[in-house]
Each structure stands twice: as structure tokens, then as C-alpha cells.
Write a protein that holds these residues in place. Structure first.
Motif, PDB file in Angstrom:
ATOM      1  N   SER A  53       0.795  -1.222   0.000  1.00  0.00           N
ATOM      2  CA  SER A  53       0.000   0.000   0.000  1.00  0.00           C
ATOM      3  C   SER A  53       0.831   1.277   0.000  1.00  0.00           C
ATOM      4  O   SER A  53       0.381   2.318  -0.461  1.00  0.00           O
ATOM      5  N   ASP A  54       2.049   1.188   0.510  1.00  0.00           N
ATOM      6  CA  ASP A  54       2.894   2.390   0.545  1.00  0.00           C
ATOM      7  C   ASP A  54       4.340   1.953   0.381  1.00  0.00           C
ATOM      8  O   ASP A  54       4.620   0.864  -0.079  1.00  0.00           O
ATOM      9  N   SER A  56       6.519   1.569   2.752  1.00  0.00           N
ATOM     10  CA  SER A  56       7.104   1.074   3.997  1.00  0.00           C
ATOM     11  C   SER A  56       7.964  -0.150   3.748  1.00  0.00           C
ATOM     12  O   SER A  56       7.585  -1.061   3.007  1.00  0.00           O
TER      13      SER A  56
END
Length: 124
Positions: A53-54, A56
Motif C-alpha cells: 500500500s505504501d 514502507s
């Protein structure tokens, strides 16, 4: 999701290797992907992971600054670039994926799909 890892091999200390892991199925099927390793007689340890999703990412302390995880969402592929390899990096490396959201991506228990391993051997 099924995972296919490749890229292991034999390299001298200080050398580099790039591991690849291709996930079958849609990229929306996984929340995080990454790698763990297991050396003979040692416990499994999560080496690096990345969230879908990101941006990270997580790295094991002993590989920080030497390993880089990246991904190509269009190809459903995650890479692990391993530079300045050391003999203690010798292990079987396994690709892992999280297909059920857990909110965490640092522990092996957060990953429910494992691929086959690829052997990395670093000679001194």
C-alpha cells in the motif's frame, strides 16, 4: 498467491546478488511481500519486507545499508538486491507474502504464503 523465487548462487565476500520473487495472481492479493532466510542450524529470520500500500520497508539490522528491497507492481515481482555480501549471509532465502491483512510486516507469523527457497552461498 503462489511465489517463485530465483537469483541465488555462489558469490565471493563483497560481491552482489539480486533475488527475484514473482507472485502469481493479482497484485491486490497481497498486502506485503518480502524475504526470510534460514542458515543451517540457525533460526529463521526475516530479512526484508515491503508493504504493497505504501513504501514502507523493513530490514534486519545486520543487512541494513547492504540490502535493498524493491518491487515492480506491474510484474508482481519483488527484488532483493544484496550488496557487500558476507559469509554470514549464507542461507536459503525464501520469498513470503501476506495475503490476509495483519497490520504488521516484521514477523514471519504475519506472512501466510511462502515460496520455495533459493540458496545463497557467500565464500570468504
Amino acid at each position: 498467491v503462489q511465489l517463485q523465487a530465483s537469483g541465488g548462487g555462489l558469490v565471493q565476500a563483497g560481491g552482489s546478488l539480486r533475488l527475484s520473487c514473482v507472485a502469481s495472481g493479482r497484485s491486490s492479493s497481497w498486502y506485503a511481500m518480502g524475504w526470510f532466510r534460514q542458515a543451517p542450524g540457525k533460526e529463521r529470520e526475516v530479512v526484508s519486507t515491503t508493504m504493497y500500500s505504501d513504501l514502507s520497508t523493513y530490514y534486519l539490522d545486520t543487512v541494513k545499508g547492504r540490502f535493498t528491497i524493491s518491487r515492480d507492481n506491474a510484474k508482481n515481482t519483488v527484488y532483493l538486491q544484496m550488496d557487500n555480501l558476507k559469509p554470514e549471509d549464507t542461507a536459503v532465502y525464501y520469498c513470503i507474502a501476506q495475503t490476509s491483512f495483519s497490520g504488521s510486516y516484521h514477523s514471519l507469523k504475519d506472512f501466510d504464503v511462502w515460496g520455495q527457497g533459493t540458496l545463497v552461498t557467500v565464500s570468504s
